[in-house]
Design a protein around this motif. Structure first.
Motif, mmCIF file in Angstrom:
data_model
loop_
_atom_site.group_PDB
_atom_site.id
_atom_site.type_symbol
_atom_site.label_atom_id
_atom_site.label_comp_id
_atom_site.label_asym_id
_atom_site.label_seq_id
_atom_site.Cartn_x
_atom_site.Cartn_y
_atom_site.Cartn_z
ATOM 1 N N GLY A 334 0.806 -1.204 0.000
ATOM 2 C CA GLY A 334 0.000 0.000 0.000
ATOM 3 C C GLY A 334 0.845 1.262 0.000
ATOM 4 O O GLY A 334 1.960 1.276 0.542
ATOM 5 N N PRO A 335 0.339 2.347 -0.597
ATOM 6 C CA PRO A 335 1.120 3.589 -0.681
ATOM 7 C C PRO A 335 1.570 4.113 0.671
ATOM 8 O O PRO A 335 2.630 4.738 0.776
ATOM 9 C CB PRO A 335 0.145 4.565 -1.357
ATOM 10 C CG PRO A 335 -0.816 3.697 -2.102
ATOM 11 C CD PRO A 335 -0.958 2.451 -1.280
ATOM 12 N N ALA A 336 0.810 3.866 1.720
ATOM 13 C CA ALA A 336 1.151 4.400 3.040
ATOM 14 C C ALA A 336 2.311 3.661 3.695
ATOM 15 O O ALA A 336 2.767 4.069 4.763
ATOM 16 C CB ALA A 336 -0.068 4.337 3.959
ATOM 17 N N ALA A 337 2.803 2.587 3.069
ATOM 18 C CA ALA A 337 3.939 1.845 3.639
ATOM 19 C C ALA A 337 5.065 1.678 2.631
ATOM 20 O O ALA A 337 5.976 0.873 2.857
ATOM 21 C CB ALA A 337 3.478 0.474 4.129
ATOM 22 N N LEU A 338 5.034 2.443 1.550
ATOM 23 C CA LEU A 338 6.022 2.246 0.495
ATOM 24 C C LEU A 338 7.447 2.587 0.950
ATOM 25 O O LEU A 338 8.404 1.891 0.602
ATOM 26 C CB LEU A 338 5.658 3.090 -0.736
ATOM 27 C CG LEU A 338 4.873 2.377 -1.826
ATOM 28 C CD1 LEU A 338 4.613 3.314 -2.994
ATOM 29 C CD2 LEU A 338 5.605 1.127 -2.304
ATOM 30 N N THR A 339 7.604 3.667 1.706
ATOM 31 C CA THR A 339 8.944 4.016 2.172
ATOM 32 C C THR A 339 9.509 2.904 3.039
ATOM 33 O O THR A 339 10.689 2.535 2.924
ATOM 34 C CB THR A 339 8.917 5.334 2.959
ATOM 35 O OG1 THR A 339 8.265 6.342 2.180
ATOM 36 C CG2 THR A 339 10.331 5.801 3.273
#
Length: 404
Positions: A334-339
């Motif tokens: 998910g985008p909120a965990a990409l980093t």
């Protein structure tokens, strides 16, 4: 397609600014580990102490990096990065002060650990920005963007160690560490100042959902691939050096590394110029299989020319694997965990390299350089099996969904 593809990406509003500042910071990151070795050895006269401090740096960088990335995903790059960079500058200053005053070795190790714990993974942050910038209809350009990132990493890790070694040999090693830190902090602060392209902070529900995606088999497969790639790198570094020493020309190790790295830069550049029709997971299966096959000539190499040709072939296979792993990670997390995801991939590679260096070193002591090459070949074979299994599982899931 022509190289205008890269130019088009960098002409995207805000892209060149964050990419170039991140590249400057990554050059400093590439200098830091070797800079610690030069600094600590110069001040203590001991490679053992230098290795201890550098090892503490590497361990905390790999372990704390994902936790720092988690904070960045939660609060945003522009809020978390500046205090992290200031903490990194303070940690380096403490290491310089301790080495300058002859501090206890235990305190040097603690300072090295703090330097690693506070250094940001600017490559992961840059990759997250590309994912945000190229979302929606422009997502097909992500492989080219990740190929550009791979090129930047390759150049940084060629230029960075050479730069810090040159400064350390010609001047005081403290200047090498100061230069590395200036690039990390200066490039990082300039990167953080590019607010327009920064991913937004995610809400609690989005973060929880995205966090669960880090436990999916699809991401676990990419973690395994990067772990195997780290084992390959770590084993090859030890084994190529041992091969050169066995053949009475230790200085030949550096040109052999350069041949492989330059082949990788060329392959990464060429890979990003084309739109590939095959699904990324299929491409990854073929790329890892190609790397495994190319390792066989390394096992049989008996001369510098033969080893150089074999390393050229393996170098060509590495950049597509890195690019495809990033693409598949973007699709599975998910985008909120990409980093966090990109940082975990970096940590997996670092952990694999560190463990493999120890294992390959022991194997080389027992069986010679070709024993170390066997460790690298085994890692690539495991990567190929894992990538093929992931591709097959994904194809099976798609097939069952289409039947239902």
């Amino acid at each position: 397609m022509s190289s205008a593809t890269y130019r088009t990406l960098l002409r995207t509003r805000g892209a060149a600014a964050f990419f170039l500042t991140a590249t400057a910071g990554r050059t400093g990151i590439a200098m830091t580990s070797l800079g610690i070795v030069w600094l600590v050895h110069d001040r203590t006269g001991s490679y053992t102490v230098a290795g201890l401090v550098t090892g503490c740096f590497a361990v905390t960088e790999a372990c704390v990096g994902p936790q720092l990335a988690r904070l960045i995903d939660r609060f945003g790059q522009t809020r978390v990065l500046p205090p992290a960079l200031l903490a990194h500058a303070a940690a380096v200053a403490s290491l310089l002060a301790l080495t300058g005053t002859g501090g206890p070795h235990g305190l040097l190790a603690v300072a090295g650990a703090l330097v690693g714990a506070t250094i940001p993974q600017l490559g992961a942050l840059s990759a997250a920005r590309w994912t945000t910038l190229l979302s929606g209809r422009r997502a097909e350009a992500l492989p080219t963007a990740f190929a550009l990132e791979s090129l930047a990493n390759g150049v940084c890790y060629l230029a960075g160690p050479a730069l810090v070694a040159g400064v350390g040999a010609g001047l005081d090693p403290a200047f090498g560490m100061a230069l590395a830190t200036a690039l990390v902090v200066g490039g990082g602060l300039a990167f953080a100042a590019q607010r327009r392209t920064a991913p937004g902070a995610a809400g609690d529900a989005e973060r929880r959902h995205a966090g669960r995606s880090l436990l999916r088999p699809a991401f676990a497969a990419q973690f395994g691939v990067n772990l195997g790639l780290g084992v390959y790198f770590g084993a090859m570094q030890v084994s190529v050096t041992a091969f050169a020493v066995e053949h009475g020309a230790a200085q030949a190790a550096a040109p052999l590394y350069a041949v492989s790295n330059c082949a990788g830069l060329l392959a990464g550049w060429l890979y990003g110029l084309r739109r590939w029709r095959a699904a990324p997971r299929i491409q990854l299966a073929f790329a890892t299989a190609g790397l495994a096959v190319c390792c066989w000539p390394v096992l049989a190499a008996g001369s510098f020319a033969g080893l150089g040709l074999a390393l050229t072939a393996t170098g060509l296979a590495v950049p597509p694997i890195l690019v495809l792993s990033s693409v598949l990670t973007t699709a599975s997390v998910g985008p909120a965990a990409l980093t966090q995801a990109f940082t975990w991939l970096n940590s997996a590679s670092a952990a694999g390299a560190a463990g493999a260096a120890a294992v390959a070193g022991r194997t080389v002591d027992t069986y010679g350089a070709h024993g170390g090459f066997t460790v690298a070949a085994a890692a690539t074979a495991a990567m190929a099996v894992l990538a093929a299994a992931h591709a097959g599982a994904a194809r099976g899931v798609r097939g069952s969904r289409s039947r239902t």
